[in-house]
Scaffold this motif. Structure first.
Motif, PDB file in Angstrom:
ATOM      1  N   GLY A   1      48.772  31.226  41.396  1.00 46.48           N
ATOM      2  CA  GLY A   1      49.511  32.632  41.526  1.00 46.48           C
ATOM      3  C   GLY A   1      49.032  33.374  40.276  1.00 46.48           C
ATOM      4  N   LEU A   2      48.807  32.886  39.121  1.00 53.71           N
ATOM      5  CA  LEU A   2      48.557  33.423  38.073  1.00 53.71           C
ATOM      6  C   LEU A   2      47.034  34.048  38.103  1.00 53.71           C
ATOM      7  CD1 LEU A   2      50.014  31.249  35.208  1.00 53.71           C
ATOM      8  CD2 LEU A   2      50.609  34.042  35.441  1.00 53.71           C
ATOM      9  N   GLU A   3      46.097  33.192  38.720  1.00 57.57           N
ATOM     10  CA  GLU A   3      44.887  33.494  38.775  1.00 57.57           C
ATOM     11  C   GLU A   3      44.681  34.446  39.892  1.00 57.57           C
ATOM     12  OE1 GLU A   3      41.790  29.980  38.518  1.00 57.57           O
ATOM     13  OE2 GLU A   3      43.557  29.060  39.849  1.00 57.57           O
ATOM     14  N   VAL A   4      45.374  34.612  41.129  1.00 54.63           N
ATOM     15  CA  VAL A   4      45.167  35.672  41.975  1.00 54.63           C
ATOM     16  C   VAL A   4      45.718  36.972  41.060  1.00 54.63           C
ATOM     17  CG1 VAL A   4      46.433  36.581  44.208  1.00 54.63           C
ATOM     18  CG2 VAL A   4      45.539  34.082  43.999  1.00 54.63           C
ATOM     19  N   TRP A   5      46.722  36.765  40.506  1.00 56.51           N
ATOM     20  CA  TRP A   5      47.170  38.148  39.575  1.00 56.51           C
ATOM     21  C   TRP A   5      46.109  38.377  38.602  1.00 56.51           C
ATOM     22  CZ3 TRP A   5      48.375  37.739  34.345  1.00 56.51           C
ATOM     23  CH2 TRP A   5      48.722  39.200  33.663  1.00 56.51           C
ATOM     24  N   LEU A   6      45.433  37.646  38.103  1.00 58.66           N
ATOM     25  CA  LEU A   6      44.342  37.830  36.970  1.00 58.66           C
ATOM     26  C   LEU A   6      43.189  38.453  37.882  1.00 58.66           C
ATOM     27  CD1 LEU A   6      43.974  34.841  34.587  1.00 58.66           C
ATOM     28  CD2 LEU A   6      44.361  37.007  33.716  1.00 58.66           C
ATOM     29  N   ASP A   7      42.717  38.172  38.782  1.00 58.99           N
ATOM     30  CA  ASP A   7      41.644  38.621  39.658  1.00 58.99           C
ATOM     31  C   ASP A   7      41.950  39.971  40.175  1.00 58.99           C
ATOM     32  OD1 ASP A   7      40.091  36.517  39.079  1.00 58.99           O
ATOM     33  OD2 ASP A   7      40.624  35.354  40.916  1.00 58.99           O
ATOM     34  N   ARG A   8      43.253  40.194  40.643  1.00 57.52           N
ATOM     35  CA  ARG A   8      43.670  41.289  41.108  1.00 57.52           C
ATOM     36  C   ARG A   8      43.667  42.560  39.828  1.00 57.52           C
ATOM     37  NH1 ARG A   8      48.215  39.906  43.337  1.00 57.52           N
ATOM     38  NH2 ARG A   8      49.375  40.744  41.822  1.00 57.52           N
ATOM     39  N   SER A   9      44.356  42.056  38.911  1.00 59.46           N
ATOM     40  CA  SER A   9      44.205  43.106  37.669  1.00 59.46           C
ATOM     41  C   SER A   9      42.975  43.362  37.256  1.00 59.46           C
ATOM     42  CB  SER A   9      44.970  42.239  36.562  1.00 59.46           C
ATOM     43  OG  SER A   9      46.323  41.873  36.937  1.00 59.46           O
ATOM     44  N   ALA A  10      41.720  42.602  37.253  1.00 60.54           N
ATOM     45  CA  ALA A  10      40.815  42.829  36.881  1.00 60.54           C
ATOM     46  C   ALA A  10      39.925  43.963  37.814  1.00 60.54           C
ATOM     47  CB  ALA A  10      39.824  41.475  36.665  1.00 60.54           C
ATOM     48  N   GLY A  11      40.283  43.722  39.003  1.00 63.19           N
ATOM     49  CA  GLY A  11      39.625  44.298  39.811  1.00 63.19           C
ATOM     50  C   GLY A  11      40.066  45.848  39.943  1.00 63.19           C
TER      51      GLY A  11
END
Length: 335
Positions: A325-335
């Protein structure tokens, strides 16, 4: 790898059927029954039965494998399937709602109440099934969750923020509480003041209870974790001053302010770990290990006598999903 929105959980525990009448300090809030759905292990996944003047509502329902327990809880309360007016879902992740279609088929008079963002998945669960199967495989999905049955459109009630469900005059109010998922409602029982929090108010397993009280951690599982929204939702629940909050994982807890402080602190710590390891080559493995160490440290400081390996084992699925979940959030935030 990341799990889809509804792919929450893993192996199902097929233990004996029972319904428990439990609550904070051992005295059940009036008309609230706790049901162990049997998912994963004993006292891991709860659903609830609320009874008022001979009428009943379920809050969440576990998986298809959980349905005999749901019906047994109804019988233990001296009620029949015809007495159930409502099945209220906190959200549509499979450990909460995977058995909804199967249960509704047994409840001739009931309507299903769900967040507007989740309604379509109850009417047509094919996308939920496909997404989860892509992660776990068909065989594991059948073993853990059974099957996902659709709920007829005319039996589904969309519940936006503030929607009131009338259970024989006892009002159950739906509160839009995103952060864990965008399709998440917590349920305020205006009769008792208690709240059914789904996953918004975190996870508190009874194996970690100590003289200091319950131990709690947040759940950031895929794919819609939003730390700012989760902080706000937790604050909203606390502001209602409930005497107890009924968690899906697992059961009722008191000490609301202390637990909320612990949740806020742990969310911030997990977000910091995610940022720290955002560009690591083996990001998932490193992040999962860091989360495990954080949980062990917090559990031990809470007075938990279990060994670090035992703590890791009990929280293994949550560690994995929270890292995802944290990784999905990181990737979404970076995008």
């Amino acid at each position: 790898p990341t799990a889809p929105e509804a792919a929450i959980g893993g192996l199902a525990y097929h233990g004996c059927m029972h319904a428990a009448h439990t609550s904070v300090d051992g005295d059940a809030a009036p008309g609230i029954h706790v049901i162990d759905t049997g998912f994963q292990r004993p006292q891991f996944d709860a659903a609830y039965l609320i009874v008022e003047d001979g009428r009943a509502a379920f809050v969440d329902c576990g998986t298809q494998h959980s349905q005999p327990r749901m019906l047994a809880a109804l019988a233990a309360a001296g009620l029949s399937v015809g007495n159930v007016d409502w099945l209220i879902l906190t959200h549509v992740h499979l450990d909460h709602a995977g058995g909804a279609g199967e249960l509704m088929a047994h409840l001739p008079n009931a309507k299903l109440v769900v967040h507007p963002r989740g309604a379509r998945h109850m009417i047509d669960p094919s996308k939920l099934w496909a997404g989860a199967t892509a992660v776990y495989g068909e065989e594991e999905m059948r073993r853990s969750y059974g099957a996902l049955e659709p709920v007829p459109t005319e039996r589904v009630v969309e519940a936006p923020d503030g929607h009131a469900v009338d259970l024989a005059g006892r009002m159950l109010r739906c509160l839009d509480t995103p952060g864990h998922a965008k399709h998440h409602n917590a349920i305020l029982d205006e009769g008792s003041g208690c709240i059914f929090s789904g996953d918004t108010f975190g996870l508190s397993y009874r194996e970690f209870d100590t003289a200091k009280g319950p131990f709690i951690i947040p759940t950031t599982s895929p794919v819609q974790f939003d730390p700012d929204a989760l902080h706000a939702s937790i604050r909203r629940l606390v502001a209602l001053r409930p005497p107890a909050i009924y968690l899906t994982h697992f059961g009722p807890v008191a000490e609301i302010h202390r637990l909320a402080d612990d949740l806020h602190a742990t969310i911030d710590a997990m977000v910091e770990l995610a940022h720290r390891h955002a560009r690591d080559e083996n990001r998932h493995a490193v992040l999962a290990e860091s989360i495990a160490r954080l949980y062990v440290e917090r559990a031990r400081s809470h007075g938990c006598p279990r060994t670090p390996d035992e703590i890791r084992a009990l929280l293994a699925i949550d560690i994995e999903l929270n890292a995802q979940g944290l990784e999905v959030w990181l990737d979404r935030s970076a995008g």
